[in-house]
Design an enzyme around this catalytic site. Structure first.
Site, PDB file in Angstrom:
ATOM      1  N   SER A   8       0.852  -1.184   0.000  1.00 27.30           N
ATOM      2  CA  SER A   8       0.000   0.000   0.000  1.00 27.30           C
ATOM      3  C   SER A   8       0.885   1.231   0.000  1.00 27.30           C
ATOM      4  CB  SER A   8      -0.885   0.021   1.250  1.00 27.30           C
ATOM      5  OG  SER A   8      -1.326   1.350   1.501  1.00 27.30           O
ATOM      6  N   HIS A  33      -1.214  -1.508  -4.202  1.00 23.95           N
ATOM      7  CA  HIS A  33      -2.494  -1.226  -3.531  1.00 23.95           C
ATOM      8  C   HIS A  33      -2.619   0.277  -3.338  1.00 23.95           C
ATOM      9  CE1 HIS A  33      -5.851  -2.359  -0.827  1.00 23.95           C
ATOM     10  NE2 HIS A  33      -5.450  -1.391  -0.061  1.00 23.95           N
ATOM     11  N   ASP A  35      -4.834   3.321  -1.918  1.00 27.22           N
ATOM     12  CA  ASP A  35      -5.914   3.621  -0.967  1.00 27.22           C
ATOM     13  C   ASP A  35      -6.562   4.957  -1.276  1.00 27.22           C
ATOM     14  OD1 ASP A  35      -3.934   2.010   1.456  1.00 27.22           O
ATOM     15  OD2 ASP A  35      -5.940   1.364   0.837  1.00 27.22           O
ATOM     16  N   MET A  37      -9.383   7.591  -0.304  1.00 26.69           N
ATOM     17  CA  MET A  37     -10.196   7.949   0.857  1.00 26.69           C
ATOM     18  C   MET A  37     -10.838   9.314   0.621  1.00 26.69           C
ATOM     19  SD  MET A  37      -7.625   6.803   3.912  1.00 26.69           S
ATOM     20  CE  MET A  37      -6.817   5.195   3.879  1.00 26.69           C
ATOM     21  N   HIS A  66      -8.387   0.505  -3.753  1.00 27.76           N
ATOM     22  CA  HIS A  66      -9.255   0.277  -2.600  1.00 27.76           C
ATOM     23  C   HIS A  66     -10.063   1.542  -2.371  1.00 27.76           C
ATOM     24  CE1 HIS A  66      -9.345  -0.722   2.023  1.00 27.76           C
ATOM     25  NE2 HIS A  66     -10.540  -0.709   1.483  1.00 27.76           N
ATOM     26  N   MET A  68     -12.265   3.583  -0.419  1.00 26.58           N
ATOM     27  CA  MET A  68     -12.860   3.857   0.882  1.00 26.58           C
ATOM     28  C   MET A  68     -13.632   5.175   0.760  1.00 26.58           C
ATOM     29  SD  MET A  68      -9.610   2.648   3.156  1.00 26.58           S
ATOM     30  CE  MET A  68      -8.540   2.852   1.741  1.00 26.58           C
ATOM     31  N   MET A 137     -10.785  -6.526   6.071  1.00 23.08           N
ATOM     32  CA  MET A 137     -10.025  -5.471   6.732  1.00 23.08           C
ATOM     33  C   MET A 137      -9.583  -5.953   8.112  1.00 23.08           C
ATOM     34  SD  MET A 137      -9.709  -2.965   4.682  1.00 23.08           S
ATOM     35  CE  MET A 137      -9.026  -1.742   5.807  1.00 23.08           C
ATOM     36  N   GLY A 145      -0.311   1.989   9.553  1.00 28.84           N
ATOM     37  CA  GLY A 145       0.414   1.922  10.816  1.00 28.84           C
ATOM     38  C   GLY A 145      -0.387   1.476  12.019  1.00 28.84           C
ATOM     39  N   ASP A 175      -5.960  -6.706   4.702  1.00 32.14           N
ATOM     40  CA  ASP A 175      -5.434  -5.346   4.586  1.00 32.14           C
ATOM     41  C   ASP A 175      -5.432  -4.652   5.948  1.00 32.14           C
ATOM     42  OD1 ASP A 175      -6.590  -2.387   2.726  1.00 32.14           O
ATOM     43  OD2 ASP A 175      -4.695  -2.854   3.727  1.00 32.14           O
TER      44      ASP A 175
HETATM   45  C1  DX5 Z   1      -6.149   1.456   5.650  1.00 35.33           C
HETATM   46  C2  DX5 Z   1      -5.740   1.018   4.242  1.00 35.33           C
HETATM   47  C3  DX5 Z   1      -4.622   0.021   4.254  1.00 35.33           C
HETATM   48  C4  DX5 Z   1      -3.361   0.559   4.949  1.00 35.33           C
HETATM   49  C5  DX5 Z   1      -2.360  -0.548   5.135  1.00 35.33           C
HETATM   50  O1  DX5 Z   1      -7.400   2.097   5.595  1.00 35.33           O
HETATM   51  O2  DX5 Z   1      -6.820   0.440   3.553  1.00 35.33           O
HETATM   52  O3  DX5 Z   1      -4.322  -0.360   2.914  1.00 35.33           O
HETATM   53  O4  DX5 Z   1      -2.797   1.576   4.169  1.00 35.33           O
HETATM   54  O5  DX5 Z   1      -1.281   0.012   5.831  1.00 35.33           O
HETATM   55  P1  DX5 Z   1      -0.604  -0.813   7.043  1.00 35.33           P
HETATM   56  O6  DX5 Z   1      -0.022  -2.042   6.395  1.00 35.33           O
HETATM   57  O7  DX5 Z   1       0.422   0.135   7.569  1.00 35.33           O
HETATM   58  O8  DX5 Z   1      -1.696  -1.132   8.014  1.00 35.33           O
HETATM   59 ZN    ZN Z   2      -6.293  -0.527   1.673  1.00 31.29          ZN
END
Ligand code: DX5
Ligand code: ZN
Length: 220
Positions: A8, A33, A35, A37, A66, A68, A137, A145, A175
């Site tokens: 990611s 990946h 993300d 948002m 992804h 969100m 998830m 993190g 994830d």
């Molecule tokens: C969180 C994201 C994940 C996240 C993963 O909402 O969907 O993809 O970035 O990051 P780590 O591996 O640091 O949890």
């Molecule tokens: Zn993600």
């Protein structure tokens, strides 16, 4: 089954995103990946189709987008045009997921649904045949993190069982909070794709070393 690794970029250096993506590719990543948002479905705001276009120019790896975002149907066309190879919507963010998944497939992309930690796998049961990817998830979405939620291991087993019965070609992705120490249990639970952000980009010697290390840990 060789488990795919999808770094990611959420915790990568956004001032040098193309380089970060290419470092993941050099480390042997299978997918990237991305993300997305919207600050509404999750309390963070990241990137849109224009940034995905930039990432598309930086790598030939499949882009695992992804979403969100609320009501993702509004944007699946734009993200497909930007270069998304798969788009994963949140079951909690779409009142008509069956229709949106069909629309994603009609666009020629792989269709996925993501389940938040509080959403039972059973709620995806009537969508399984419409899926190319079922995402469990293991953190509450919005930030990298975070700590891995152990309950996700049981949900991965449930997802693997559901997919094996109804749609064996569907990927089972996990994830959030994936690290070396939980990788073996994640592999045993039945994941076929693992997402890792902070482990890949923030720890040790970076993607070129961390991705091979994660691959070894998944085989342990
Ligand atoms: C969180 C994201 C994940 C996240 C993963 O909402 O969907 O993809 O970035 O990051 P780590 O591996 O640091 O949890
Ligand atoms: Zn993600």
């Amino acid at each position: 089954m060789t488990i795919k690794i999808a770094p990611s970029i959420l915790n990568a250096d956004f001032g040098h995103l193309a380089e970060a993506v290419q470092r993941a590719e050099a480390g042997g990543a299978d997918w990237i990946h991305v993300d997305v948002m919207d600050g509404a479905f999750v309390p963070n705001l990241t990137l849109g189709p224009m940034v995905v276009e930039g990432i598309r120019r930086a790598t030939r790896l499949p882009l695992d987008v992804h979403l969100m975002i609320e009501d993702p149907r509004r944007y699946v066309g734009a993200f497909r045009d930007a270069g998304a190879d798969s788009m994963t919507i949140h079951l909690e963010a779409d009142r008509h997921p069956h229709r949106t998944l069909a629309q994603i497939r009609e666009l020629g992309a792989r269709a996925g649904v993501a389940l938040n930690p509080g959403t039972p796998v059973a709620l995806a049961a009537d969508l399984v045949e419409s899926l190319d990817l079922l995402l469990v998830m293991s953190v509450n979405p919005g930030f990298g993190g975070q700590h891995f939620i152990e309950r996700a291991l049981r949900k991965l087993e449930q997802a693997r069982s559901l997919v094996s019965d109804r749609n064996p070609t569907c990927e089972v992705e996990v994830d959030g909070g994936v690290k070396l120490d939980n990788a073996p249990a994640i592999a045993r639970a039945g994941a076929s794709v693992v997402v890792a952000g902070s482990f890949v980009y923030l720890e040790g010697d970076g993607p070129e070393a961390n991705i091979p290390a994660l691959r070894r840990a998944l085989l342990a």
